[in-house]
Every structure is written in C-alpha cells, then in structure tokens.
Design an enzyme around this catalytic site. Structure first.
Site, mmCIF file in Angstrom:
data_model
loop_
_atom_site.group_PDB
_atom_site.id
_atom_site.type_symbol
_atom_site.label_atom_id
_atom_site.label_comp_id
_atom_site.label_asym_id
_atom_site.label_seq_id
_atom_site.Cartn_x
_atom_site.Cartn_y
_atom_site.Cartn_z
ATOM 1 C CB ALA A 116 7.022 0.547 8.843
ATOM 2 C CB ILE B 252 -0.942 0.014 1.226
ATOM 3 C CG1 ILE B 252 -1.902 -1.187 1.178
ATOM 4 C CG2 ILE B 252 -1.725 1.317 1.288
ATOM 5 C CD1 ILE B 252 -2.763 -1.315 2.419
ATOM 6 C CB ALA B 253 1.968 3.589 1.817
ATOM 7 C CE LYS C 155 3.827 2.334 10.350
ATOM 8 N NZ LYS C 155 3.300 3.468 11.134
ATOM 9 C CB VAL D 196 1.381 0.185 5.069
ATOM 10 C CG1 VAL D 196 -0.015 -0.330 5.409
ATOM 11 C CG2 VAL D 196 1.904 1.069 6.192
ATOM 12 C CG ASP E 266 4.322 12.545 12.200
ATOM 13 O OD1 ASP E 266 4.574 13.663 11.722
ATOM 14 O OD2 ASP E 266 4.571 11.481 11.605
ATOM 15 N N GLY F 202 7.246 4.055 3.968
ATOM 16 C CA GLY F 202 7.735 5.228 4.677
ATOM 17 C C GLY F 202 9.162 5.028 5.133
ATOM 18 N N GLY F 203 9.654 5.979 5.946
ATOM 19 C CA GLY F 203 11.040 5.908 6.381
ATOM 20 C C GLY F 203 11.297 4.796 7.381
#
Length: 641
Positions: free
Chosen positions: A22, A16-17, A39, A24, A133, A19-20
């Site tokens: 982890a 799905i995505a 995640k 997902v 955040d 990031g820095g």
C-alpha cells in the site's frame, strides 16, 4: 491519488510513504476537519482476496486496541476500485529514522522507547493479537512525544499459532527462529523482535548480517544473539540479560508475552536508575535531533515531551523474575564454596584422567558447517579426530558449493579419541526449474516464486510503454556476484533471492499540454517533470509539451525525474536567393531549405522539358524573407537566350 476525494470525505493532499502492499497519503477529513493518514492498497492487489483480507485484518486488529501507544484506526472502506484505511496522523519520525541519525542510543533513551512499545504491545497481546512485523520502521516517534506502534497488516490471533504458509512474512532481520524454521508465530515471536530492536538501539547495528536474506535467516535459526555490551561496553549487564532473555532461540525460554517483559523492564529501570529518580516514577523526557526527510519534521531538534506513565509497585512476576534471580545468584558469594572446591579438587585429577585421556575418553564433534575442507579437517584434528578420505555430498541453500555442510556422525555427537569422521560437502542449493513469471500479474508471479521454493524479495516497479500496469517485466536473481535474468535460465538455486520487476505502465501522455499541466499529471504518478530540450514542431504550439522522456539510459521508476520536451512551434526559414540560377540547381536549393514549389505561368513545362536550359526569373516571397518551414515558394522560369 493526490487531489482525489475518497468517499466524498477524505481529500488526499500528499504522499507520505510507499510499501509493497500500500501507499500512505496525508489527507484531510472534511467532515471532522482534521488531518489523517490514508493507507491505500495498490490497485493491482485490490482484486486479490488474500491481500484484501490482510488489509481489512489490519483495520480490525488495530481498531480492537484502544491504547495510547498504538496508532488509532478511524475508518476503513472502498471507493470504486480503491481500498483504503484511515488512521491517526502522527507528524514526526520513525525509530528507524532515529537510528539512522544516531546509530547508538543511550541506556535511558532505549529503555524509555522500549517501555512505550511494550506497553502498546502488551495491550495487543492481552486482546489476543500478535503483531508479527515489529521493526523500527513501525515504531512512530511523534513530534509531541508520543510513541506508537503501527502497521498491524500481518497481525493474527495469538491463540491461533498461525503458520505463514510458503512465504515468510515480516522483515527478515527481526524474524524469530520458529518463524524461520516452521513458519509459526505467537506472542513470544513478537518478544524476539523486541529483543532484536533493543540490541540494535544499544549496539548500533543488527546482530545478524548477510549479503542475502537466507544467510540472515540461517543465523536466526542456528546462532545465539550476542550481548549488546560486546559492541558497546557502556551497556549495563542487566540490559544484556534482558536482550538474551528476549532472544532465546527456544520460545519457552523467552517472556511469555509483552506484559511479562514490561514488568521486568520496569524492575530493571528501578535497579539502574534508582527509586528516587522522578522521571522513573512519573515521566521521561528525551531530546533527540530529528531525522532528516520525514514528513512533518521541520525543526532541527525534536523534543519527545514528557509522557506520564502510571506504575504500580513491583509484583512477583513468575518466569520474569528469573533474570533478577540469576543476577543475584551470580553476585552472591558464600564461603561454603571454598570447602566444596577443596573436596572436588581431589576428585578432579582422577576423573580428568579417566575421561580426558583414559578409558572413558570421548570427544564431541564440533560444528564445521560453512568451512572449507582444509579448515574443517584442521578443526577436527585439533580435537583429536581423524577425517575419512570418503566424502559425502548434499545440496544446501545456505552453504556454497565445495564447502562443508556437516559431518557423519553429526556435530554434537560424542565419539572416541582418534575416531573417524566423514565430511559432507555442499553441492550448493538444489537446482529447481524456473517458473513462468514474465507477463503475469505480480501476485500470480509472487505465488509461483514462493511455491517454487525460492525467496521472494521486494519487487521493483518501473514504467514501461509496452507492458501493462501490474504485469511482470522481468525476474532477477543472483549467481555469485552477478545479477541475472531468470527467464534466461532453465534452473535456479533453492531459496535463492528472486526480485520481480513490475510494470507501472507507460509514462503518462503529456503531449500538447502546458508545462504546469504536464507536471501535475506526472506528479500524480510520483514523477517530477523538468523542462528539457526545446525543438521545433509542425503541429504543437510553441511553449507546449511535445513529450516526457527519461533522463539517461536506465528505466523510469516512481520518484524519478523526467525531461519535458518543449515545442518552439514551426521553424522559421529564410527564402533562398536562387534568381538567375539554372533550374536543376535552384530546385535542389529550394527543397533542401524545406519549402514546397509552385510554378507560375508555363514554368512547369520549362522545368520538365529544359531543367538545365532554363533559369529562375523570379520567386515569391522574395529571397531573404523568413517564413514557416514547409511553406510554398512560387517560381517563374525563363529559357536561355
């Protein structure tokens, strides 16, 4: 990860995505037969206790919250070396997707989204949790109309008044002034981020901009957030005041928590929409086009369906009522003011003379930080101040070399008319030694960057055949408008940005695989393989993959497309016609065609003794026959005469 079964329960389906910290994935919970979001912490961070603790903190923080506006966390665990978190899967878009598509939202849309976010955040604050955040990327707008807060990876206890250490956590565009200057966060820091998001929804852009992160951070710490109506005149005054209240630089001037701001928002909605609006009392419906490219968003239009919200009657809200009181006082007009103005008018003339040009005259030194020497001199001259010829020097990470950092006496101080002021000129950022970064694990290098008083940017990941997965290949900085490699420098400016280039290891080996097999192997590493050139190969069968190669000259990164070089098998070559030729010529023709040579009878002796005195009598296979390149041709020679 795609296709992997975690703990014998979660079947990973697709990504799905990323990031820095982890990635997902969409997965299926085989036990409960439902779709979930998993995640997974990056492998190179799994052994770092700090990152792992933060990962577990997200699970604990979110699990403590049971609220319809907070993403549910179902499970957390570790399978072999893979640390993972199982969450509720919400097909839809993020608030960032919506703002990218539409830029400016209507007043009603912005208030509806803000109400849901504040409701979820109020639950977190009630349980003593600070998110730290908040940003549009962490606000999920589900297809079924639900609005939820996600990503509690940076959450901390609200009463801990926790500092972030050497590095600022969170996204720079939404960091509160106290986080920038002191690294300290509480519930009011979340409120500041909410205020920035509300400004962005109403104005269509963030209030502070800059080419580098430290420039934006400097504005958060020193500037006041403008009203959204300065960019969008349709924004009502009540929402201007709500933004200014939430983004006050002094935390004590903001709402104490999300509950206080939610109460004021409900009162503002009542004033703007009216008590007779059914949607105000019970539900809201928003119809918005879906942002392209988000998983689970298939329709051209998404309907954020009605969501019932119980509302109590307005109550006294203490500090929150300040907004309404200010608005009422501003609108109130009393005739008693007229008499007071007449009385003061007589005093104004004498007082103005005394303090304006008489003996009591004083001048407040204006801010000239960031101006050129010429512009600063003009600014001071405009308020009747003289600039000394003596120049003071200072390093400053935010003000370029040669520009004015400040003054002596400092801005805001009062001096007499025609007073003398010294300019303090910037020498640029303090030059600090560059730490050893290349060849180190990413987390070690990141710590050295922050300990070295530089600003750590988001890492860049790329495949490299010579550097192991998770190790730093290069570190890049900025000098002027140019990108530079930090290992080539002896020193680098304080708080200047540093981007780590981290290896993902070599491109996966797909040699001797079918095209389908090679594409599956590459897909697991977030690469797309497409058929490229077809070439002959001596050992790999026709139709199979020889290798995967990058397209163009740049590095290969996750999400890129690579060419699959396909084998056409062994090259087929026709046997050359050399019958009747002198052996020295015939031998060259045969070998240039790619064949080996075998002699029949006493031909080898003739070839050695009479290379120019013998001719080819016959060859086998016959001339013109097509055989594998590299095969052997049998030659029979005869001497002249």
């Amino acid at each position: 990860m795609i296709g992997r079964l975690l703990d014998g329960r979660y079947q990973v389906r697709s990504r799905i995505a990323r990031g820095g910290m982890a990635t997902v994935y969409l997965a299926t919970d085989l036990r409960l037969e439902r779709r979930v979001a998993v995640k997974v912490m990056h492998g190179h961070l799994a052994d770092d206790s700090q990152y792992k603790a933060r990962f577990i903190q997200e699970a604990r923080s979110a699990a403590r919250l049971a609220h319809p506006n907070v993403v549910n966390v179902y499970d957390q665990g570790q399978d072999a070396d893979t640390a993972y978190l199982v969450m509720e899967y919400l097909p839809g878009i993020t608030l960032r997707d919506l703002l990218s598509e539409h830029r400016v939202l209507t007043t009603v849309q912005a208030m509806d989204i803000l109400e849901a976010v504040l409701a979820g955040l109020a639950a977190a604050h009630k349980h003593g949790i600070v998110h730290r955040d908040l940003k549009p990327e962490n606000i999920l707008l589900a297809d079924d109309g639900r609005i939820k807060i996600s990503d509690f990876g940076l959450a901390r206890a609200a009463h801990a008044n926790t500092a972030t250490g050497n590095a600022l956590l969170g996204t720079i565009a939404y960091l509160s002034p106290e986080l920038v200057t002191r690294g300290v966060a509480d519930t009011r820091s979340d409120i500041y981020a909410i205020g920035i998001m509300l400004y962005e929804m109403l104005a269509g852009e963030q209030p502070f901009k800059g080419e580098q992160a430290f420039q934006i951070a400097h504005q958060h710490a020193n500037d006041t957030v403008p009203t959204p109506s300065s960019k969008n005149p349709r924004v009502p005054e009540e929402l201007d005041e709500l933004v200014l209240w939430a983004t006050a630089r002094d935390p004590d001037q903001r709402p104490r928590d999300a509950r206080a701001m939610l109460d004021q928002l409900l009162e503002t909605q009542r004033l703007l929409v009216g008590d007779n609006d059914a949607t105000t009392a019970a539900q809201h419906t928003m119809v918005m086009p879906a942002a392209a490219g988000h998983p689970g968003s298939d329709d051209a239009t998404q309907v954020i369906a009605p969501v019932r919200r119980e509302r109590s009657a307005p109550q006294n809200r203490g500090n929150a009522s300040v907004l309404k009181a200010k608005s009422d006082r501003r609108r109130a007009k009393g005739y008693w003011l007229f008499g007071l103005v007449l009385l003061l008018a007589g005093l104004a003339g004498g007082t103005g003379w005394y303090f304006g040009s008489g003996p009591g005259s004083m001048v407040t030194i204006p801010s000239v930080s960031g101006q050129t020497v010429e512009a600063a001199t003009a600014s001071l001259a405009a308020v009747d101040l003289q600039v000394s010829d003596t120049r003071l020097r200072a390093t400053d990470p935010a003000v370029p070399a040669g520009q004015v950092v400040g003054t002596d006496p400092a801005e805001g101080k009062s001096v007499a008319h025609d007073g003398l002021v010294k300019l303090i000129i910037s020498d640029g950022p303090e030059q600090l030694p560059v730490p050893a970064l290349v060849g180190e694990p990413e987390d070690v290098a990141a710590e050295r960057v922050t300990d070295g008083r530089f600003t750590l940017e988001q890492s860049v990941y790329q495949f490299d055949p010579e550097v192991a997965d998770g190790l730093v290949i290069d570190a890049r900085g900025v000098q002027g408008e140019e990108t530079v490699s930090l290992p080539t420098l002896d020193a680098y400016g304080e708080q200047q940005p540093v981007t780590l280039v981290v290896s993902l290891g070599p491109i996966p080996n797909v040699s001797d695989k079918t095209v389908d097999e090679a594409q599956q192997i590459l897909q697991a590493q977030d690469l797309t393989g497409v058929e490229g050139a077809h070439v002959f190969h001596d050992t790999i069968d026709a139709g199979k993959v020889i290798s995967a190669r990058q397209q163009g000259d740049g590095p290969v990164r996750a999400g890129d497309t690579v060419d699959l070089i396909i084998s056409d098998g062994i090259e087929q070559v026709a046997v050359p016609d050399v019958v009747g030729r002198v052996w020295s010529e015939a031998e060259k023709i045969i070998r240039d065609a790619g064949f080996e040579i075998e002699f029949a009878g006493n031909s080898e002796a003739l070839a050695r003794l009479l290379p120019n005195g013998s001719t080819v009598r016959s060859i086998e296979p016959d001339a013109g026959k097509t055989i594998d390149k590299g095969s052997t041709v049998k030659v029979r020679l005869q001497a002249f005469g």
